[in-house]
Design a protein around this motif. Structure first.
Motif, PDB file in Angstrom:
ATOM      1  N   LEU A 298       0.837  -1.207   0.000  1.00  0.00           N
ATOM      2  CA  LEU A 298       0.000   0.000   0.000  1.00  0.00           C
ATOM      3  C   LEU A 298       0.863   1.245   0.000  1.00  0.00           C
ATOM      4  CD1 LEU A 298      -2.215  -1.572   2.600  1.00  0.00           C
ATOM      5  CD2 LEU A 298      -3.272  -0.188   0.836  1.00  0.00           C
ATOM      6  N   SER A 299       0.418   2.288  -0.712  1.00  0.00           N
ATOM      7  CA  SER A 299       1.114   3.570  -0.640  1.00  0.00           C
ATOM      8  C   SER A 299       0.765   4.225   0.691  1.00  0.00           C
ATOM      9  CB  SER A 299       0.663   4.473  -1.789  1.00  0.00           C
ATOM     10  OG  SER A 299      -0.664   4.891  -1.554  1.00  0.00           O
ATOM     11  N   ALA A 300       1.557   5.247   1.056  1.00  0.00           N
ATOM     12  CA  ALA A 300       1.293   5.920   2.333  1.00  0.00           C
ATOM     13  C   ALA A 300      -0.109   6.506   2.341  1.00  0.00           C
ATOM     14  CB  ALA A 300       2.327   7.014   2.568  1.00  0.00           C
ATOM     15  N   ALA A 301      -0.513   7.113   1.200  1.00  0.00           N
ATOM     16  CA  ALA A 301      -1.842   7.738   1.116  1.00  0.00           C
ATOM     17  C   ALA A 301      -2.932   6.679   1.272  1.00  0.00           C
ATOM     18  CB  ALA A 301      -1.993   8.454  -0.213  1.00  0.00           C
ATOM     19  N   GLU A 302      -2.709   5.527   0.628  1.00  0.00           N
ATOM     20  CA  GLU A 302      -3.711   4.460   0.740  1.00  0.00           C
ATOM     21  C   GLU A 302      -3.827   3.960   2.175  1.00  0.00           C
ATOM     22  OE1 GLU A 302      -3.389   2.454  -3.712  1.00  0.00           O
ATOM     23  OE2 GLU A 302      -2.211   1.640  -2.048  1.00  0.00           O
ATOM     24  N   SER A 303      -2.670   3.788   2.819  1.00  0.00           N
ATOM     25  CA  SER A 303      -2.734   3.173   4.139  1.00  0.00           C
ATOM     26  C   SER A 303      -3.412   4.100   5.150  1.00  0.00           C
ATOM     27  CB  SER A 303      -1.348   2.743   4.623  1.00  0.00           C
ATOM     28  OG  SER A 303      -0.516   3.851   4.745  1.00  0.00           O
ATOM     29  N   GLU A 304      -3.451   5.414   4.836  1.00  0.00           N
ATOM     30  CA  GLU A 304      -4.154   6.326   5.740  1.00  0.00           C
ATOM     31  C   GLU A 304      -5.669   6.153   5.700  1.00  0.00           C
ATOM     32  OE1 GLU A 304      -3.089  10.472   5.389  1.00  0.00           O
ATOM     33  OE2 GLU A 304      -1.067   9.930   6.043  1.00  0.00           O
ATOM     34  N   GLN A 305      -6.181   5.797   4.518  1.00  0.00           N
ATOM     35  CA  GLN A 305      -7.638   5.720   4.358  1.00  0.00           C
ATOM     36  C   GLN A 305      -8.194   4.319   4.541  1.00  0.00           C
ATOM     37  OE1 GLN A 305      -9.368   7.930   1.047  1.00  0.00           O
ATOM     38  NE2 GLN A 305      -7.272   8.235   0.385  1.00  0.00           N
ATOM     39  N   LEU A 306      -7.237   3.408   4.636  1.00  0.00           N
ATOM     40  CA  LEU A 306      -7.514   1.981   4.677  1.00  0.00           C
ATOM     41  C   LEU A 306      -8.790   1.560   5.394  1.00  0.00           C
ATOM     42  CD1 LEU A 306      -5.949  -0.265   3.579  1.00  0.00           C
ATOM     43  CD2 LEU A 306      -4.623  -0.350   5.669  1.00  0.00           C
ATOM     44  N   PHE A 307      -8.980   2.090   6.604  1.00  0.00           N
ATOM     45  CA  PHE A 307     -10.078   1.586   7.428  1.00  0.00           C
ATOM     46  C   PHE A 307     -11.353   2.425   7.285  1.00  0.00           C
ATOM     47  CE2 PHE A 307      -6.110   0.322   9.655  1.00  0.00           C
ATOM     48  CZ  PHE A 307      -6.238  -1.049   9.473  1.00  0.00           C
ATOM     49  N   SER A 308     -11.308   3.458   6.428  1.00  0.00           N
ATOM     50  CA  SER A 308     -12.524   4.261   6.249  1.00  0.00           C
ATOM     51  C   SER A 308     -13.529   3.470   5.419  1.00  0.00           C
ATOM     52  CB  SER A 308     -12.233   5.556   5.521  1.00  0.00           C
ATOM     53  OG  SER A 308     -10.999   6.064   5.892  1.00  0.00           O
ATOM     54  N   PRO A 309     -14.807   3.563   5.809  1.00  0.00           N
ATOM     55  CA  PRO A 309     -15.824   2.857   5.045  1.00  0.00           C
ATOM     56  C   PRO A 309     -15.814   3.338   3.596  1.00  0.00           C
ATOM     57  CG  PRO A 309     -16.759   3.781   7.050  1.00  0.00           C
ATOM     58  CD  PRO A 309     -15.363   4.284   6.956  1.00  0.00           C
ATOM     59  N   PHE A 310     -16.010   2.442   2.675  1.00  0.00           N
ATOM     60  CA  PHE A 310     -16.127   2.699   1.233  1.00  0.00           C
ATOM     61  C   PHE A 310     -14.826   3.113   0.569  1.00  0.00           C
ATOM     62  CE2 PHE A 310     -20.308   3.687   3.165  1.00  0.00           C
ATOM     63  CZ  PHE A 310     -20.929   2.499   2.776  1.00  0.00           C
ATOM     64  N   PHE A 311     -13.697   2.976   1.272  1.00  0.00           N
ATOM     65  CA  PHE A 311     -12.423   3.186   0.580  1.00  0.00           C
ATOM     66  C   PHE A 311     -12.043   1.883  -0.120  1.00  0.00           C
ATOM     67  CE2 PHE A 311      -7.837   2.447   0.439  1.00  0.00           C
ATOM     68  CZ  PHE A 311      -7.494   3.431  -0.471  1.00  0.00           C
ATOM     69  N   THR A 312     -11.917   1.943  -1.430  1.00  0.00           N
ATOM     70  CA  THR A 312     -11.517   0.747  -2.176  1.00  0.00           C
ATOM     71  C   THR A 312     -10.698   1.139  -3.387  1.00  0.00           C
ATOM     72  OG1 THR A 312     -12.305  -1.251  -3.289  1.00  0.00           O
ATOM     73  CG2 THR A 312     -13.668   0.723  -3.536  1.00  0.00           C
ATOM     74  N   THR A 313      -9.767   0.262  -3.778  1.00  0.00           N
ATOM     75  CA  THR A 313      -9.013   0.504  -5.017  1.00  0.00           C
ATOM     76  C   THR A 313      -9.370  -0.578  -6.036  1.00  0.00           C
ATOM     77  OG1 THR A 313      -7.188  -0.777  -4.115  1.00  0.00           O
ATOM     78  CG2 THR A 313      -7.057   1.608  -3.841  1.00  0.00           C
ATOM     79  N   LYS A 314     -10.404  -1.377  -5.689  1.00  0.00           N
ATOM     80  CA  LYS A 314     -10.762  -2.488  -6.581  1.00  0.00           C
ATOM     81  C   LYS A 314     -11.998  -2.124  -7.381  1.00  0.00           C
ATOM     82  CE  LYS A 314      -9.158  -5.415  -2.901  1.00  0.00           C
ATOM     83  NZ  LYS A 314      -9.585  -6.217  -1.752  1.00  0.00           N
ATOM     84  N   SER A 315     -12.018  -2.533  -8.662  1.00  0.00           N
ATOM     85  CA  SER A 315     -13.171  -2.194  -9.492  1.00  0.00           C
ATOM     86  C   SER A 315     -14.415  -2.912  -8.973  1.00  0.00           C
ATOM     87  CB  SER A 315     -12.906  -2.569 -10.937  1.00  0.00           C
ATOM     88  OG  SER A 315     -12.562  -3.942 -11.003  1.00  0.00           O
ATOM     89  N   ASP A 316     -14.217  -4.094  -8.383  1.00  0.00           N
ATOM     90  CA  ASP A 316     -15.369  -4.838  -7.880  1.00  0.00           C
ATOM     91  C   ASP A 316     -15.454  -4.785  -6.352  1.00  0.00           C
ATOM     92  OD1 ASP A 316     -13.041  -6.195  -7.454  1.00  0.00           O
ATOM     93  OD2 ASP A 316     -13.820  -8.165  -8.012  1.00  0.00           O
ATOM     94  N   GLY A 317     -14.712  -3.852  -5.744  1.00  0.00           N
ATOM     95  CA  GLY A 317     -14.690  -3.791  -4.271  1.00  0.00           C
ATOM     96  C   GLY A 317     -15.798  -2.893  -3.742  1.00  0.00           C
ATOM     97  N   LEU A 318     -16.201  -3.153  -2.521  1.00  0.00           N
ATOM     98  CA  LEU A 318     -17.201  -2.302  -1.879  1.00  0.00           C
ATOM     99  C   LEU A 318     -16.532  -1.380  -0.858  1.00  0.00           C
ATOM    100  CD1 LEU A 318     -19.904  -5.029  -1.184  1.00  0.00           C
ATOM    101  CD2 LEU A 318     -19.735  -3.505  -3.146  1.00  0.00           C
ATOM    102  N   GLY A 319     -15.353  -1.785  -0.408  1.00  0.00           N
ATOM    103  CA  GLY A 319     -14.642  -0.950   0.555  1.00  0.00           C
ATOM    104  C   GLY A 319     -15.227  -0.967   1.955  1.00  0.00           C
ATOM    105  N   ILE A 320     -15.918  -2.048   2.286  1.00  0.00           N
ATOM    106  CA  ILE A 320     -16.424  -2.088   3.668  1.00  0.00           C
ATOM    107  C   ILE A 320     -15.844  -3.244   4.473  1.00  0.00           C
ATOM    108  CG2 ILE A 320     -18.559  -0.787   3.353  1.00  0.00           C
ATOM    109  CD1 ILE A 320     -20.042  -3.351   3.033  1.00  0.00           C
TER     110      ILE A 320
END
Ligand SMILES: Nc1ncnc2c1ncn2[C@@H]1O[C@H](COP(=O)(O)OP(=O)(O)OP(=O)(O)O)[C@@H](O)[C@H]1O
Ligand SMILES: [Mg+2]
Length: 359
Positions: A298-320
């Motif tokens: 994970l990039s630093a920016a990604e790892s900051e948002q990691l646990f926020s609801p609806f954060f996803t980098t996947k096209s089929d991800g929900l981020g929850i």
């Protein structure tokens, strides 16, 4: 303390008589002169407990040390003494002695304060749990209310797509309908996951063998792993203590983490794919499980948002997935964490309290 000495020094004599009185008080007790505030007498408890407090031999010095100011304070107040870090209830009373004095009684109330504090943190925890529950209830209601209209929307869209297909166009309308259906299905999937999470069941915590939890989860994901030519290694330290946990909830957490790990290695060459589930007892005695992958990390920016609801980098991800993991682990008084893995990849892990000593 002879009568002769008392006769020659009136102050000392008064002090001596006060000493006798104060000695009979079962708390730290001292008398200060009302006129200039000097210490006239003190019992042994006072000297033991306040003898090391700078300024204790003058009333304003004592007030400054205990209250941070020399101003007069309530006849009864509760303070934390800086020199021994204990809590005292202070009572000031005038005494018609000669010379006139202000009597101070200081009762150590540290134990009571501690009990109050621990009661308060228990209450905070209860509040947190009940908040978690009411968010769950709210989510369940929302999910229920939204499910029907969403299913209807998908049906109407399918019907419209059929009609457009039969009529042979226009292609822009067909594309727009398809996009709308994808969005509606995505919303349905979010709701289905939320419902799964809050499926009205009270969490029940008891002693759980984490080895069994790990086995169950790995078994559930075996097919998916094989499809990706991926082996899952399990390495639990011998003699792991039981964790105090709700089995289904913790399985859900581990399932989400292992799924993420599998998904993180989709693009990684088969030879480098490696997934490990490790278990150990951490330095604080908590039961710790870790999922290690060889994905791109994970990039630093990604790892900051990691646990926020609806954060996803996947096209089929929900981020929850991780947001759910976090509320489950917080409910368990544990810690969900991420760290980069050495030589590439990520480590996601969590802790659970040991079952020992729990009812
Ligand atoms: N093991 C991992 N390696 C790299 N990135 C990860 C890993 N786990 C999570 N992530 C990142 O964190 C994001 C959020 O993960 P999370 O599980 O919450 O949602 P998701 O996997 O995208 O969707 P879902 O709700 O279906 O689980 C992911 O989209 C991904 O960017
Ligand atoms: Mg996920």
């Amino acid at each position: 303390m002879t009568p002769a000495r008392r006769a020659t020094a009136p102050d000392a004599a008064a002090g001596a008589r006060l000493d006798d009185v104060l000695a009979a008080v079962p708390f730290a007790c001292a008398a200060y002169a009302r006129d200039d505030g000097r210490l006239l007498a003190a019992n042994t408890a006072f000297r033991t407990e306040f003898g090391r407090l700078d300024g204790h031999d003058r009333r304003d010095g004592l007030l400054a040390a205990l209250h941070g100011s020399g101003v007069d304070i309530d006849p009864g107040s509760e303070v934390r003494a800086p020199h021994n870090d204990r809590w005292y209830a202070l009572y000031w009373r005038e005494a018609a002695t000669q010379p006139p004095a202000l009597l101070l009684t200081a009762v150590d109330i540290s134990e009571r304060i501690e009990i109050l504090d621990s009661h308060k943190s228990r209450q905070d925890k209860l509040l947190f749990t009940s908040r978690l529950m009411s968010v769950g209830e709210m989510a369940a209601t929302l999910a229920h209310e939204l499910n029907q209209p969403l299913a209807a929307i998908v049906n109407y869209l399918n019907g419209s797509l059929r009609l457009v297909g039969q009529a042979g166009g226009p292609v822009q309308v067909e594309r727009a309908l398809l996009a709308a259906r994808t969005q509606a299905e995505h919303a349905s999937a979010v709701i289905a996951r939320v419902r799964e999470f809050v499926r009205a069941r009270e969490p029940r915590r008891d002693a759980q063998d984490v080895a069994v939890i790990v086995q169950t989860v790995v078994e559930l994901l075996r097919l998916e792993a094989e499809r990706q030519q991926l082996r899952i290694d399990i390495a639990l330290d011998p003699g792991m203590p039981a964790a105090y946990a709700d089995r289904v909830m913790v399985e859900q957490v581990l399932l989400n983490l292992v799924k993420n790990a599998i998904e993180a290695m989709r693009e990684v060459p088969a030879a480098r794919r490696a997934l490990r589930v490790e278990g150990r007892v951490d330095l604080d005695g908590a039961v710790e499980l870790r999922v290690l992958d060889r994905g791109k990390g994970l990039s630093a920016a990604e790892s900051e948002q990691l646990f926020s609801p609806f954060f996803t980098t996947k096209s089929d991800g929900l981020g929850i997935g991780l947001a759910i993991c976090r509320s489950i682990i917080e409910y368990h008084e544990g810690r969900l964490f991420f760290e980069p893995r050495q030589d590439g990849g990520s480590v996601f892990g969590f802790t659970l309290p040991p079952a020992e000593g729990r009812p």
